[in-house]
Each structure stands twice: as C-alpha cells, then as structure tokens.
Motif scaffolding. Sequence first.
Motif, PDB file in Angstrom:
ATOM      1  N   LEU A  74       0.810  -1.217   0.000  1.00 20.72           N
ATOM      2  CA  LEU A  74       0.000   0.000   0.000  1.00 20.72           C
ATOM      3  C   LEU A  74       0.845   1.271   0.000  1.00 20.72           C
ATOM      4  CD1 LEU A  74      -2.778  -1.007   2.559  1.00 20.72           C
ATOM      5  CD2 LEU A  74      -3.008  -0.820   0.074  1.00 20.72           C
ATOM      6  N   ASP A  75       2.150   1.132   0.088  1.00 20.77           N
ATOM      7  CA  ASP A  75       3.032   2.305   0.146  1.00 20.77           C
ATOM      8  C   ASP A  75       2.820   3.183  -1.088  1.00 20.77           C
ATOM      9  OD1 ASP A  75       5.038   3.892   1.287  1.00 20.77           O
ATOM     10  OD2 ASP A  75       6.593   2.934   0.079  1.00 20.77           O
ATOM     11  N   GLY A  76       2.579   4.459  -0.862  1.00 19.75           N
ATOM     12  CA  GLY A  76       2.357   5.402  -1.953  1.00 19.75           C
ATOM     13  C   GLY A  76       0.925   5.492  -2.426  1.00 19.75           C
ATOM     14  N   MET A  77       0.006   4.758  -1.800  1.00 19.83           N
ATOM     15  CA  MET A  77      -1.400   4.815  -2.192  1.00 19.83           C
ATOM     16  C   MET A  77      -1.947   6.215  -1.925  1.00 19.83           C
ATOM     17  SD  MET A  77      -3.835   2.762  -3.420  1.00 19.83           S
ATOM     18  CE  MET A  77      -3.327   1.097  -2.994  1.00 19.83           C
ATOM     19  N   PRO A  78      -2.587   6.857  -2.908  1.00 22.62           N
ATOM     20  CA  PRO A  78      -3.071   8.234  -2.712  1.00 22.62           C
ATOM     21  C   PRO A  78      -4.014   8.351  -1.516  1.00 22.62           C
ATOM     22  CG  PRO A  78      -3.212   7.608  -5.015  1.00 22.62           C
ATOM     23  CD  PRO A  78      -2.851   6.365  -4.274  1.00 22.62           C
ATOM     24  N   GLY A  79      -3.744   9.312  -0.657  1.00 20.75           N
ATOM     25  CA  GLY A  79      -4.611   9.633   0.460  1.00 20.75           C
ATOM     26  C   GLY A  79      -4.371   8.835   1.720  1.00 20.75           C
TER      27      GLY A  79
ATOM     28  N   ARG B 295       9.717   1.960  13.587  1.00 17.50           N
ATOM     29  CA  ARG B 295      10.052   1.974  12.166  1.00 17.50           C
ATOM     30  C   ARG B 295       9.463   3.193  11.442  1.00 17.50           C
ATOM     31  NH1 ARG B 295       9.215  -3.855   9.487  1.00 17.50           N
ATOM     32  NH2 ARG B 295      10.404  -2.764   7.859  1.00 17.50           N
ATOM     33  N   GLN B 296       8.886   4.102  12.202  1.00 17.31           N
ATOM     34  CA  GLN B 296       8.256   5.279  11.604  1.00 17.31           C
ATOM     35  C   GLN B 296       9.206   5.969  10.630  1.00 17.31           C
ATOM     36  OE1 GLN B 296       5.056   6.099  12.448  1.00 17.31           O
ATOM     37  NE2 GLN B 296       4.968   7.746  10.981  1.00 17.31           N
ATOM     38  N   GLY B 297       8.687   6.246   9.429  1.00 14.93           N
ATOM     39  CA  GLY B 297       9.485   6.922   8.417  1.00 14.93           C
ATOM     40  C   GLY B 297      10.072   5.992   7.377  1.00 14.93           C
ATOM     41  N   GLU B 298      10.142   4.690   7.670  1.00 14.34           N
ATOM     42  CA  GLU B 298      10.610   3.739   6.670  1.00 14.34           C
ATOM     43  C   GLU B 298       9.539   3.568   5.583  1.00 14.34           C
ATOM     44  OE1 GLU B 298      11.696  -0.036   8.283  1.00 14.34           O
ATOM     45  OE2 GLU B 298      12.877   0.818   9.928  1.00 14.34           O
ATOM     46  N   PRO B 299       9.916   3.077   4.411  1.00 14.92           N
ATOM     47  CA  PRO B 299       8.906   2.792   3.383  1.00 14.92           C
ATOM     48  C   PRO B 299       7.824   1.860   3.932  1.00 14.92           C
ATOM     49  CG  PRO B 299      11.094   2.684   2.435  1.00 14.92           C
ATOM     50  CD  PRO B 299      11.289   2.848   3.917  1.00 14.92           C
ATOM     51  N   GLY B 300       6.584   2.271   3.787  1.00 18.93           N
ATOM     52  CA  GLY B 300       5.465   1.507   4.321  1.00 18.93           C
ATOM     53  C   GLY B 300       5.114   1.859   5.754  1.00 18.93           C
ATOM     54  N   TYR B 301       5.937   2.676   6.385  1.00 16.27           N
ATOM     55  CA  TYR B 301       5.722   3.037   7.789  1.00 16.27           C
ATOM     56  C   TYR B 301       5.708   4.564   7.979  1.00 16.27           C
ATOM     57  CZ  TYR B 301       6.380  -1.873   8.797  1.00 16.27           C
ATOM     58  OH  TYR B 301       6.234  -3.240   8.818  1.00 16.27           O
ATOM     59  N   GLU B 302       5.318   5.251   6.945  1.00 17.64           N
ATOM     60  CA  GLU B 302       5.300   6.715   7.007  1.00 17.64           C
ATOM     61  C   GLU B 302       3.963   7.255   7.504  1.00 17.64           C
ATOM     62  OE1 GLU B 302       6.295   7.327   2.967  1.00 17.64           O
ATOM     63  OE2 GLU B 302       8.463   7.229   3.301  1.00 17.64           O
ATOM     64  N   GLN B 303       2.945   6.409   7.566  1.00 20.02           N
ATOM     65  CA  GLN B 303       1.621   6.852   7.978  1.00 20.02           C
ATOM     66  C   GLN B 303       1.520   6.920   9.511  1.00 20.02           C
ATOM     67  OE1 GLN B 303       2.201   4.275   5.860  1.00 20.02           O
ATOM     68  NE2 GLN B 303       1.667   5.290   3.936  1.00 20.02           N
ATOM     69  N   ARG B 304       0.549   7.702   9.962  1.00 20.13           N
ATOM     70  CA  ARG B 304       0.298   7.792  11.404  1.00 20.13           C
ATOM     71  C   ARG B 304      -0.191   6.451  11.929  1.00 20.13           C
ATOM     72  NH1 ARG B 304      -0.919  11.903  14.976  1.00 20.13           N
ATOM     73  NH2 ARG B 304      -1.163  13.432  13.302  1.00 20.13           N
ATOM     74  N   LEU B 305       0.295   6.068  13.102  1.00 16.69           N
ATOM     75  CA  LEU B 305      -0.195   4.894  13.795  1.00 16.69           C
ATOM     76  C   LEU B 305      -1.318   5.338  14.726  1.00 16.69           C
ATOM     77  CD1 LEU B 305       0.733   1.916  13.714  1.00 16.69           C
ATOM     78  CD2 LEU B 305       2.129   2.384  15.730  1.00 16.69           C
TER      79      LEU B 305
ATOM     80  N   ALA C 284       6.862   5.739  22.786  1.00 23.84           N
ATOM     81  CA  ALA C 284       7.358   5.123  21.548  1.00 23.84           C
ATOM     82  C   ALA C 284       7.120   6.003  20.328  1.00 23.84           C
ATOM     83  CB  ALA C 284       6.694   3.768  21.346  1.00 23.84           C
ATOM     84  N   GLY C 285       6.351   7.077  20.509  1.00 22.69           N
ATOM     85  CA  GLY C 285       6.099   7.987  19.396  1.00 22.69           C
ATOM     86  C   GLY C 285       4.770   7.802  18.707  1.00 22.69           C
ATOM     87  N   VAL C 286       3.888   6.972  19.266  1.00 19.15           N
ATOM     88  CA  VAL C 286       2.555   6.811  18.693  1.00 19.15           C
ATOM     89  C   VAL C 286       1.810   8.135  18.805  1.00 19.15           C
ATOM     90  CG1 VAL C 286       0.321   5.660  18.957  1.00 19.15           C
ATOM     91  CG2 VAL C 286       2.455   4.343  19.149  1.00 19.15           C
ATOM     92  N   GLY C 287       1.173   8.566  17.706  1.00 19.63           N
ATOM     93  CA  GLY C 287       0.558   9.887  17.676  1.00 19.63           C
ATOM     94  C   GLY C 287      -0.947   9.896  17.599  1.00 19.63           C
ATOM     95  N   GLY C 288      -1.597   8.706  17.663  1.00 20.02           N
ATOM     96  CA  GLY C 288      -3.046   8.676  17.528  1.00 20.02           C
ATOM     97  C   GLY C 288      -3.675   7.587  18.380  1.00 20.02           C
ATOM     98  N   PHE C 289      -4.828   7.903  18.953  1.00 12.72           N
ATOM     99  CA  PHE C 289      -5.542   6.983  19.838  1.00 12.72           C
ATOM    100  C   PHE C 289      -7.019   6.992  19.464  1.00 12.72           C
ATOM    101  CE2 PHE C 289      -1.669   8.301  21.791  1.00 12.72           C
ATOM    102  CZ  PHE C 289      -1.163   7.156  22.377  1.00 12.72           C
TER     103      PHE C 289
END
Length: 230
Positions: free
Chosen positions: A137-142, A168-178, A195-200
Amino acid sequence: MSERAVLEVIALDVEDAVAAQAGGADRLELVTDMAADGLTPSAATVTGVRRAVDIPLRVMLRLADGFAAGDVGRLVRVAAELRQAGAEEFVLGFLDAEGGVDLAAVERVVAALDGRPWTFHRAIDRAADRDALRKQLDGMPGLDTYLTAGSADGVDDGLSVLLAEAARQGEPGYEQRLLVGGGLRLDHVPALLKAGVGGFHIGGAARPEGWEAPVSADAVTRWRTALDAA
C-alpha cells in the motif's frame, strides 16, 4: 514542542458526535452497526453530523461484516454518495481469502475518493503479513493512517507489535500515522506515547454505560486530559 496526540472517537449518530466534540475529541470515525464491528452509515447521518460538529470525521466504507470487499462497484457508488453528503475523509481496508491485501479493490475504491485522506482500518490485524501489506500500500493516494491494535485480539496482545512498528516510523510503508485502537486502555498510553505513537482511537471507552448508550463527553474528556498530561 511535540505535536498533540490525536484522539479519535467512534460516533454512530449526531448525539455521539456532539458529545465527542464537547469532550475534546480531535476527530470522529462515523459508522453504524457495531454488532458487525462498524459498517457504512447512511448519507443522511453523514449530512447531519457534518452540520452538527466542525471537527474532522472519517466515514467507514464497509458494507458487510468481515474484511472481504464484496461488491466493489457498490462501494464505489456509496463512496460517491457519501462525498455528496459532505464526507471528506474515509476508513476502509479489504483482504483477500488468503489474508493478503485486496489491492485491486482498494485501488478502485481509493480512485473514487479523488485523493481524500483515509485510514486503513483493523483489517491489518487480520492480515497474513502486516509488513507485506504496508509495503504493497506504500504510496497509495490519500493513505495517511493505520488503525491497529497490533493483534486481532487487542492491544494487550499486540503491544509489542505496536511498539516495534512505531520504531520503524518513516521507513517505506511506515510513514503513515499509527492510530491505536481495539481494547485500548489508559494504562497503555504512556508506553505508546513514549514510543512515538501519535493517535488513539476509542469506542467502548467513550461509553461507560455500553454501546446501547451514547458517547459520554466526560469519558472523552478523561482521555483528552490523560493524553495531554502524558
């Protein structure tokens, strides 16, 4: 200064939406039929909620229980109807019979969203290979968010997976918000934030009296306060 964590609350109707916003929610996930783990709401519900609150809402695109896409043509038509009703953000996710991402179905539905933001929901927790799904799904629009508990059985079982994926935030496939949800409790929050999780994402936790009762603004405020304090 660190960015404030996003608090997303499941809403079933206008009453839920108003209470969630009053309690400090940043965003809504709008669904119907929680007995089936959340299906697509009506266009009328979307219109009513959009008029009642001014926080963002993500609308579920899921027509039946389970994670098969089903009638993709119908999904595309429903997405168009929801956009006309005021929906600008969405939630979706489809798997094939082997537990892989149904890329053809996702691509067709996403094309109908015309670049609007969307979340890949907890279908990832049923995937045969989470890492492969993310990379496909990496690069999928939106696509800007993954909603996950780290396990089909909830955050208690999936915490180690969530922490590993956050690292792994920022790696290919891991750029989206968790966006963490599914059996999420307040005692999980400190480790996830560290750990840097930004959403609940909360549903039952916003309804102390159960799913038959509406969202409690006070319950949402407790979460908002805890996130901000942590």
